[in-house]
Design a protein around this motif. Sequence first.
Motif, PDB file in Angstrom:
ATOM      1  N   TYR A 192     -15.042 -21.248  46.922  1.00 55.90           N
ATOM      2  CA  TYR A 192     -15.207 -19.903  46.367  1.00 55.90           C
ATOM      3  C   TYR A 192     -14.207 -19.779  45.214  1.00 55.90           C
ATOM      4  O   TYR A 192     -13.019 -19.567  45.420  1.00 55.90           O
ATOM      5  CB  TYR A 192     -14.939 -18.865  47.467  1.00 55.90           C
ATOM      6  CG  TYR A 192     -15.231 -17.441  47.077  1.00 55.90           C
ATOM      7  CD1 TYR A 192     -16.525 -17.028  46.774  1.00 55.90           C
ATOM      8  CD2 TYR A 192     -14.208 -16.493  47.017  1.00 55.90           C
ATOM      9  CE1 TYR A 192     -16.795 -15.713  46.428  1.00 55.90           C
ATOM     10  CE2 TYR A 192     -14.468 -15.178  46.669  1.00 55.90           C
ATOM     11  CZ  TYR A 192     -15.756 -14.790  46.384  1.00 55.90           C
ATOM     12  OH  TYR A 192     -16.016 -13.492  46.038  1.00 55.90           O
ATOM     13  N   PHE A 193     -14.704 -19.935  43.994  1.00 59.17           N
ATOM     14  CA  PHE A 193     -13.808 -20.058  42.846  1.00 59.17           C
ATOM     15  C   PHE A 193     -12.997 -18.806  42.524  1.00 59.17           C
ATOM     16  O   PHE A 193     -11.877 -18.932  42.002  1.00 59.17           O
ATOM     17  CB  PHE A 193     -14.594 -20.536  41.619  1.00 59.17           C
ATOM     18  CG  PHE A 193     -14.734 -22.024  41.576  1.00 59.17           C
ATOM     19  CD1 PHE A 193     -13.728 -22.823  41.041  1.00 59.17           C
ATOM     20  CD2 PHE A 193     -15.856 -22.646  42.083  1.00 59.17           C
ATOM     21  CE1 PHE A 193     -13.842 -24.208  41.014  1.00 59.17           C
ATOM     22  CE2 PHE A 193     -15.979 -24.021  42.063  1.00 59.17           C
ATOM     23  CZ  PHE A 193     -14.970 -24.801  41.531  1.00 59.17           C
ATOM     24  N   PRO A 194     -13.484 -17.586  42.797  1.00 60.10           N
ATOM     25  CA  PRO A 194     -12.596 -16.426  42.577  1.00 60.10           C
ATOM     26  C   PRO A 194     -11.300 -16.522  43.382  1.00 60.10           C
ATOM     27  O   PRO A 194     -10.229 -16.151  42.883  1.00 60.10           O
ATOM     28  CB  PRO A 194     -13.467 -15.247  43.042  1.00 60.10           C
ATOM     29  CG  PRO A 194     -14.862 -15.695  42.755  1.00 60.10           C
ATOM     30  CD  PRO A 194     -14.862 -17.160  43.094  1.00 60.10           C
ATOM     31  N   ASP A 195     -11.387 -17.053  44.628  1.00 58.37           N
ATOM     32  CA  ASP A 195     -10.177 -17.244  45.435  1.00 58.37           C
ATOM     33  C   ASP A 195      -9.284 -18.329  44.838  1.00 58.37           C
ATOM     34  O   ASP A 195      -8.049 -18.212  44.837  1.00 58.37           O
ATOM     35  CB  ASP A 195     -10.545 -17.621  46.869  1.00 58.37           C
ATOM     36  CG  ASP A 195     -11.016 -16.420  47.682  1.00 58.37           C
ATOM     37  OD1 ASP A 195     -10.869 -15.280  47.190  1.00 58.37           O
ATOM     38  OD2 ASP A 195     -11.549 -16.626  48.783  1.00 58.37           O
ATOM     39  N   ILE A 196      -9.902 -19.398  44.352  1.00 63.61           N
ATOM     40  CA  ILE A 196      -9.130 -20.482  43.732  1.00 63.61           C
ATOM     41  C   ILE A 196      -8.371 -19.972  42.513  1.00 63.61           C
ATOM     42  O   ILE A 196      -7.194 -20.285  42.318  1.00 63.61           O
ATOM     43  CB  ILE A 196     -10.067 -21.650  43.336  1.00 63.61           C
ATOM     44  CG1 ILE A 196     -10.590 -22.353  44.586  1.00 63.61           C
ATOM     45  CG2 ILE A 196      -9.357 -22.648  42.429  1.00 63.61           C
ATOM     46  CD1 ILE A 196     -11.563 -23.477  44.304  1.00 63.61           C
ATOM     47  N   GLU A 199      -5.407 -17.893  43.685  1.00 68.36           N
ATOM     48  CA  GLU A 199      -4.335 -18.742  44.226  1.00 68.36           C
ATOM     49  C   GLU A 199      -3.631 -19.500  43.106  1.00 68.36           C
ATOM     50  O   GLU A 199      -2.408 -19.681  43.124  1.00 68.36           O
ATOM     51  CB  GLU A 199      -4.929 -19.734  45.236  1.00 68.36           C
ATOM     52  CG  GLU A 199      -3.912 -20.586  45.973  1.00 68.36           C
ATOM     53  CD  GLU A 199      -3.003 -19.790  46.897  1.00 68.36           C
ATOM     54  OE1 GLU A 199      -1.897 -20.285  47.211  1.00 68.36           O
ATOM     55  OE2 GLU A 199      -3.388 -18.671  47.295  1.00 68.36           O
ATOM     56  N   LEU A 200      -4.399 -19.918  42.112  1.00 72.44           N
ATOM     57  CA  LEU A 200      -3.818 -20.627  40.971  1.00 72.44           C
ATOM     58  C   LEU A 200      -2.892 -19.699  40.177  1.00 72.44           C
ATOM     59  O   LEU A 200      -1.840 -20.123  39.683  1.00 72.44           O
ATOM     60  CB  LEU A 200      -4.937 -21.169  40.082  1.00 72.44           C
ATOM     61  CG  LEU A 200      -4.559 -22.231  39.048  1.00 72.44           C
ATOM     62  CD1 LEU A 200      -3.954 -23.456  39.718  1.00 72.44           C
ATOM     63  CD2 LEU A 200      -5.791 -22.638  38.240  1.00 72.44           C
ATOM     64  N   ASP A 201      -3.263 -18.420  40.062  1.00 76.04           N
ATOM     65  CA  ASP A 201      -2.407 -17.436  39.381  1.00 76.04           C
ATOM     66  C   ASP A 201      -1.038 -17.329  40.059  1.00 76.04           C
ATOM     67  O   ASP A 201      -0.012 -17.135  39.396  1.00 76.04           O
ATOM     68  CB  ASP A 201      -3.077 -16.058  39.373  1.00 76.04           C
ATOM     69  CG  ASP A 201      -4.224 -15.975  38.384  1.00 76.04           C
ATOM     70  OD1 ASP A 201      -4.226 -16.772  37.422  1.00 76.04           O
ATOM     71  OD2 ASP A 201      -5.119 -15.127  38.573  1.00 76.04           O
ATOM     72  N   ILE A 202      -1.048 -17.450  41.389  1.00 80.57           N
ATOM     73  CA  ILE A 202       0.210 -17.337  42.144  1.00 80.57           C
ATOM     74  C   ILE A 202       1.046 -18.606  42.001  1.00 80.57           C
ATOM     75  O   ILE A 202       2.250 -18.545  41.742  1.00 80.57           O
ATOM     76  CB  ILE A 202      -0.089 -17.061  43.634  1.00 80.57           C
ATOM     77  CG1 ILE A 202      -0.777 -15.707  43.793  1.00 80.57           C
ATOM     78  CG2 ILE A 202       1.194 -17.114  44.473  1.00 80.57           C
ATOM     79  CD1 ILE A 202      -1.346 -15.456  45.171  1.00 80.57           C
ATOM     80  N   PRO A 205       0.925 -19.724  37.154  1.00 83.93           N
ATOM     81  CA  PRO A 205       0.340 -18.680  36.297  1.00 83.93           C
ATOM     82  C   PRO A 205      -0.192 -19.191  34.966  1.00 83.93           C
ATOM     83  O   PRO A 205      -1.241 -18.732  34.496  1.00 83.93           O
ATOM     84  CB  PRO A 205       1.499 -17.706  36.083  1.00 83.93           C
ATOM     85  CG  PRO A 205       2.392 -17.930  37.268  1.00 83.93           C
ATOM     86  CD  PRO A 205       2.284 -19.376  37.588  1.00 83.93           C
ATOM     87  N   GLU A 206       0.491 -20.148  34.359  1.00 81.08           N
ATOM     88  CA  GLU A 206       0.043 -20.675  33.065  1.00 81.08           C
ATOM     89  C   GLU A 206      -1.294 -21.402  33.204  1.00 81.08           C
ATOM     90  O   GLU A 206      -2.222 -21.195  32.414  1.00 81.08           O
ATOM     91  CB  GLU A 206       1.096 -21.624  32.487  1.00 81.08           C
ATOM     92  CG  GLU A 206       0.742 -22.111  31.084  1.00 81.08           C
ATOM     93  CD  GLU A 206       1.790 -23.039  30.496  1.00 81.08           C
ATOM     94  OE1 GLU A 206       1.521 -23.626  29.418  1.00 81.08           O
ATOM     95  OE2 GLU A 206       2.877 -23.187  31.099  1.00 81.08           O
ATOM     96  N   ALA A 207      -1.403 -22.234  34.250  1.00 84.27           N
ATOM     97  CA  ALA A 207      -2.655 -22.947  34.493  1.00 84.27           C
ATOM     98  C   ALA A 207      -3.758 -21.960  34.856  1.00 84.27           C
ATOM     99  O   ALA A 207      -4.912 -22.115  34.441  1.00 84.27           O
ATOM    100  CB  ALA A 207      -2.474 -23.974  35.603  1.00 84.27           C
TER     101      ALA A 207
END
Length: 381
Positions: A192-196, A199-202, A205-207
Motif C-alpha cells: 500500500y504505497f500511501p503508507d510507504i 513511513e518514508l517521510d518519517i 524526509p528528503e527521500a
Amino acid sequence: MYIVPVASGKGGVGKSLVSANLAIALAQAGKRVILADLDLGGSNLHLILGMNSINGSIGTLLNNSREKITSILNDTGIPNLQFIPGDSEIPGLANLTASQKRMLVRKLTSLEADYLIMDLGAGTGQTTLDFFLTSSHGIICTTPTPTATVSAYLFLKNAVFRVLQGTVGKTGAGADYLKELFQDKSTLRQVYFPDIARELDIRDPEAGQKFRHAMRRFSPRLIMNMLENPKDAEKINRLRRSAQQYLDLDLLHLGVIFRDDLQDTALSARLPIIRYKPSSILSQAIYRIADKMIQLEADTDGSVLDLETINDSFEAAETEAESDFENRMNYIEELLNTGALSTGDLVETIKSQHHELVQLKKQVNLYRSKVVRAINQGFTV
C-alpha cells in the motif's frame, strides 16, 4: 521530443500493432516520428511495418558503442516516419547492463524528432521498466480479459517500485527501509504505497519528498485494445481504482480499440492496418488516440494533469466504445445487404467468437480458483 514508451503486462494484447499504427498516424498528422523496436530478444516490428530489409539494428550499437545511432535509422517509405530495428539474434539482449541502457537512452534522446515511440517487451523485466520510466507518460496497452488487466496492474506496481528505488538511492535510512520491505514477501504482496510514502517521510524526509515529487509527475496512459462490446470498456475502471487506492497513481485513458479481423488480413498483406484500410473502425480509433496525444501535449506542456482531465478521459472512452460498436454493427449490416458478407460467413464468425468466449470462460474460472486458493492460504492479490 516527446518520448512515448509503449508497454504491456503480458504478451498478446496487440502492443506492437498499436505502436506501429500510432507512429504512422502521428506521422500522417505532420509530426516527425521515430519508431524504435526495443522489444529486445523478440523484435518483429519491421514485419508489422511491411519492411522487407533493414539496415543495422540495436545490436549494432551494443556491439560498438561508438557507432552513431543515425547509422541505423531506416527509411520506412512513409513521410515523417523513421524506424530503428531491434535485434532478436543476439543471446541475452533482453537483459542489458546499466551502462548499456544509459548508452542507448542517451543515443535515442539525442535524435531530432517530435515523437519517439518506443515499442517495449512485454512483462516486468528491469530493462523494460527502465525504458518505460524514461518518460512520465508512457502507454500501457491491455485488453478486457482478467489476466491482461491484472498483468497491467502488476506492471504499474513494479514501475512504482522502480521509481521508489530510484528516489531513495542505495544508501541512507530510505534505502534501509526499502531493504526491510523486500525482505518481507507478504508485505510486498499487499503493498500500500500511501503508507510507504508516509513511513518514508518519517525515516528519510528528503527521500520521501523526492518520491512524492516523482510520483506527481508519473502519469501513465492507458489504451484498452481488442474490445468485443461496449461493456468491455468499463472493465478498465477496476484497474484504475486499484492503481489509485494501492499505488496512489492516477491513470489517463487514451481510448479504446475494438477487435477487427481485418487486422489479420492486413498483416498477411504485410501492411499496417492504418494503411491497408484507413476507414476501418480500428484505424479510426488509432487516429483518434493520436489526435488526443497531440492535443494533450499542446494543452499540458509537461505540466501535471488535473483530476477533471483524467475523469473526462475515462468518460470519453466509454462514449467512444458505444459509438464504435454501433458503427461496427452498421458496417456488418451493410456488408450483409450488399452481399459482400454472406449469412454463412456471419455464422462462422459467431461460431468463432463463441469458441473464444468458451476459452475465455475457462481462463476466468482458472483464475478464480487461483484467487480462492491464494485467499485460503492467507495471501491477498
